[in-house]
Design a protein around this motif. Structure first.
Motif, PDB file in Angstrom:
ATOM      1  N   HIS A   1       0.856  -1.194   0.000  1.00 22.16           N
ATOM      2  CA  HIS A   1       0.000   0.000   0.000  1.00 22.16           C
ATOM      3  C   HIS A   1       0.894   1.246   0.000  1.00 22.16           C
ATOM      4  O   HIS A   1       1.752   1.381   0.877  1.00 22.16           O
ATOM      5  CB  HIS A   1      -0.884   0.031   1.247  1.00 22.16           C
ATOM      6  CG  HIS A   1      -1.806  -1.154   1.367  1.00 22.16           C
ATOM      7  ND1 HIS A   1      -1.347  -2.409   1.696  1.00 22.16           N
ATOM      8  CD2 HIS A   1      -3.145  -1.251   1.197  1.00 22.16           C
ATOM      9  CE1 HIS A   1      -2.379  -3.249   1.731  1.00 22.16           C
ATOM     10  NE2 HIS A   1      -3.490  -2.573   1.423  1.00 22.16           N
ATOM     11  N   GLU A   2       0.667   2.119  -0.962  1.00 26.17           N
ATOM     12  CA  GLU A   2       1.472   3.343  -1.061  1.00 26.17           C
ATOM     13  C   GLU A   2       0.514   4.539  -1.063  1.00 26.17           C
ATOM     14  O   GLU A   2      -0.421   4.577  -1.849  1.00 26.17           O
ATOM     15  CB  GLU A   2       2.308   3.302  -2.347  1.00 26.17           C
ATOM     16  CG  GLU A   2       3.017   4.590  -2.705  1.00 26.17           C
ATOM     17  CD  GLU A   2       3.921   5.111  -1.598  1.00 26.17           C
ATOM     18  OE1 GLU A   2       4.824   4.379  -1.167  1.00 26.17           O
ATOM     19  OE2 GLU A   2       3.699   6.275  -1.159  1.00 26.17           O
ATOM     20  N   ARG A   3       0.780   5.508  -0.206  1.00 21.63           N
ATOM     21  CA  ARG A   3      -0.151   6.647  -0.140  1.00 21.63           C
ATOM     22  C   ARG A   3       0.059   7.624  -1.301  1.00 21.63           C
ATOM     23  O   ARG A   3      -0.847   8.365  -1.672  1.00 21.63           O
ATOM     24  CB  ARG A   3      -0.021   7.361   1.194  1.00 21.63           C
ATOM     25  CG  ARG A   3       1.266   8.097   1.374  1.00 21.63           C
ATOM     26  CD  ARG A   3       1.345   8.809   2.699  1.00 21.63           C
ATOM     27  NE  ARG A   3       2.683   9.352   2.826  1.00 21.63           N
ATOM     28  CZ  ARG A   3       3.103  10.038   3.850  1.00 21.63           C
ATOM     29  NH1 ARG A   3       2.311  10.274   4.865  1.00 21.63           N
ATOM     30  NH2 ARG A   3       4.322  10.507   3.890  1.00 21.63           N
TER      31      ARG A   3
ATOM     32  N   GLY B   1       7.524   3.700  -4.866  1.00 19.68           N
ATOM     33  CA  GLY B   1       8.971   3.860  -4.696  1.00 19.68           C
ATOM     34  C   GLY B   1       9.380   4.643  -3.461  1.00 19.68           C
ATOM     35  O   GLY B   1      10.535   4.617  -3.073  1.00 19.68           O
ATOM     36  N   GLY B   2       8.438   5.384  -2.861  1.00 24.73           N
ATOM     37  CA  GLY B   2       8.767   6.142  -1.649  1.00 24.73           C
ATOM     38  C   GLY B   2       9.918   7.095  -1.907  1.00 24.73           C
ATOM     39  O   GLY B   2       9.947   7.828  -2.895  1.00 24.73           O
ATOM     40  N   LEU B   3      10.914   7.026  -1.031  1.00 25.95           N
ATOM     41  CA  LEU B   3      12.068   7.922  -1.128  1.00 25.95           C
ATOM     42  C   LEU B   3      12.831   7.729  -2.442  1.00 25.95           C
ATOM     43  O   LEU B   3      13.418   8.663  -2.979  1.00 25.95           O
ATOM     44  CB  LEU B   3      13.002   7.624   0.060  1.00 25.95           C
ATOM     45  CG  LEU B   3      13.798   8.789   0.633  1.00 25.95           C
ATOM     46  CD1 LEU B   3      12.891   9.932   1.048  1.00 25.95           C
ATOM     47  CD2 LEU B   3      14.605   8.317   1.837  1.00 25.95           C
TER      48      LEU B   3
ATOM     49  N   THR C   1      -1.798   2.156  -5.097  1.00 31.41           N
ATOM     50  CA  THR C   1      -1.266   3.509  -4.886  1.00 31.41           C
ATOM     51  C   THR C   1      -2.395   4.454  -4.472  1.00 31.41           C
ATOM     52  O   THR C   1      -3.583   4.125  -4.592  1.00 31.41           O
ATOM     53  CB  THR C   1      -0.595   4.048  -6.167  1.00 31.41           C
ATOM     54  OG1 THR C   1      -1.533   3.934  -7.238  1.00 31.41           O
ATOM     55  CG2 THR C   1       0.666   3.290  -6.499  1.00 31.41           C
ATOM     56  N   GLY C   2      -2.012   5.628  -3.992  1.00 30.97           N
ATOM     57  CA  GLY C   2      -3.007   6.623  -3.568  1.00 30.97           C
ATOM     58  C   GLY C   2      -3.863   6.119  -2.427  1.00 30.97           C
ATOM     59  O   GLY C   2      -5.035   6.491  -2.310  1.00 30.97           O
TER      60      GLY C   2
END
Ligand code: SF4
Length: 494
Positions: free
Chosen positions: A182-184, A189-191, A222-223
């Motif tokens: 889960h990616e907000r 990829g984050g940083l 994502t999101g």
């Protein structure tokens, strides 16, 4: 068997950078893209310098590689031109060597026995060899999806898609678990995506690895801010285990210097994230150095990233300030001739491109115009002392007060742990005094079935540590779900 005399025949040679003038005008990676045959020949020569030490300090231990990379083994394979086996041995301990080959400051090289003496020609260029193996692996189609042939029937949620989360997700997927990352943010990829500038690692390098993870079966959303878009109850209901890999992105602010509230003073990430977004095609950055006198406060990696970004955005001038004195090129300590990373001066490629660095100075005051925008800084010489408790404190001296232009000030003075997010409250994992998420020796937080890894556990650190913790947490989660695990676990919680 390595050539024990290779280092006597060949000096260390680092990868060649593109000319600074060329780099300033684009966002491509700093290092020259050599024709494969030239690169391979040069790297084979560098690998020849490895002595295959009986006790390879580069490989692990307190100063070497946290991943336990099999450095002497793959140095010898490269020396002999066996790139295929070198790729296997490199990927045996490192999920993403193309990331570490580009981004890691290489504690392995500082630990290399050949770094003891200049007469030995310098440490083996391990990082260069690592990146070459990774790049050759991709060029020759040696990096293929590794499908799991078993299914545990267990579901794991990974929160965060930086290097720790991706390493954990890949290991757990390969072990047969159903993993959803889960990616907000809107992209993965984050940083690696929004913190690291393109000139250090082009995003296509990240994207091709993400494609491999997808083909292996890792799912991505994502999101999605877990704790808001997915409630904690839903998370618990849908998944058998949760891995928190949310990073440590709460930037340290300057709360004491007069004038901090002026417009034009930003945390480093407020500069780097929009700059990276602009490179992704998201439009002009909200914090832009173009035409401005830029002052970066903080002498570390993040400051150097802001430096190179400001140069490429067309800053009128760039000045980076460090409150610590200029470190020596090598540690001058007779008790230990070893050059100890990172207590030596590190010059980043960005510093060769333009601008200026100053050491042993601090901003005494930010000075603004009538519109409340920063226009100058008042600078004073400082020295670093130990207080009664042994803590390092910065003491202003009476020397040299200088006023310099500053239209954009970037604070790159470190990170203070994880950002506040509803998810952490909802799970009840708590925080350490350092703002990180505590865990037991099995990486499990106070919340049963919830694990933590990477910067969220360690505090802001190196990409190699993030990958090492991601691999280790995968072992712990696998054991939690199935009773035992064959996955590697290179590091223990600190
Ligand atoms: Fe090779 Fe240096 Fe490692 Fe020794 S310490 S095995 S010379 S890379």
């Amino acid at each position: 068997m390595a050539d024990p005399y290779g280092f006597l025949q060949h000096d260390r040679a680092d990868a060649e950078k593109r000319p600074a003038a060329e780099r300033r005008s684009d966002w491509r990676e700093v290092y020259r893209d050599l024709p494969p045959e030239t690169r391979d020949a040069q790297v084979r020569t560098q690998a020849t310098r490895c002595m295959d030490c009986g006790v390879p300090f580069c490989h692990s231990g307190s100063a070497g590689c946290p991943l336990g990379n099999l450095i002497p083994e793959w140095n010898d394979l490269v020396r002999r031109g066996d790139w295929g086996l070198a790729s296997d041995r490199l990927h045996a301990t490192n999920n993403f060597p193309e990331f570490t080959g580009r981004l890691c400051p290489a504690p392995c090289e500082a630990a290399c026995v050949l770094a003891i003496s200049h007469d030995a020609g310098g440490a083996v260029a391990i990082k260069r060899v690592e990146q070459a193996i990774a790049d050759v692996s991709w060029e020759q189609g040696l990096v293929r999806p590794t499908q799991s042939h078993v299914s545990s029937g267990k579901r794991v949620a990974v929160v965060g898609s930086g290097p720790a989360g991706l390493a954990a997700a890949q290991q757990l997927t390969r072990a047969g678990h159903e993993v959803t990352v889960h990616e907000r943010d809107d992209r993965l990829g984050g940083l690696l995506r929004y913190g690291i500038p393109e000139f250090k690692m082009e995003k296509k390098v990240l994207d091709r690895r993400l494609a491999q993870l997808r083909k292996e079966g890792t799912k991505f959303v994502t999101g999605c801010e877990v704790g808001v878009d997915v409630t904690v109850e839903q998370l618990r209901e849908r998944f058998d285990a949760v891995v928190l890999a949310v990073g440590a992105l709460r930037g340290r602010d300057d709360t004491t210097t007069p004038g901090r509230d002026l417009a034009g003073i930003h945390l480093a990430m407020e500069h780097l994230v929009p700059a990276n977004r602009a490179c992704e095609g998201d439009g002009a950055p909200s914090v832009d150095a173009a035409g401005k006198h830029v002052v970066i406060i903080g002498g570390g990696d993040t400051g150097a990233d802001c430096f190179g970004t400001a140069v490429r955005q067309g800053a009128a001038s760039v000045l980076q300030l460090d409150q610590y004195p200029r470190p020596p090129a090598r540690r001058d300590d007779e008790r230990s001739p070893w050059p100890v990373w990172p207590w030596v001066l590190r010059t980043y490629p960005a510093h060769e491109e333009a601008g200026e660095r100053r050491f042993a100075v601090a901003v005494e005051r930010f000075i603004g115009d009538e519109d409340g925008h920063v226009r100058q800084i008042r600078l004073r010489k400082v020295r670093v002392e130990r207080d009664a408790s042994g803590r390092r404190v910065v003491v202003p001296t009476s020397e040299e007060v200088e006023v310099l232009p500053a239209d954009l000030v970037l604070l790159a003075i470190g990170f203070e742990g994880v950002e506040h997010m509803p998810l952490l409250d909802g799970l009840g994992v708590g925080l350490t005094p350092r703002g990180t998420i505590p865990c037991g020796s099995d990486w499990q937080t106070r919340a049963p079935g919830v694990f933590v890894c990477g910067d969220a556990h360690r505090g802001a650190s190196l990409v190699v540590w993030a990958i090492a913790e991601g691999r280790s947490v995968a072992h712990a989660v696998d054991a939690f779900l199935t009773g035992s695990s064959d996955l590697p676990s290179p590091v223990i919680p600190n």
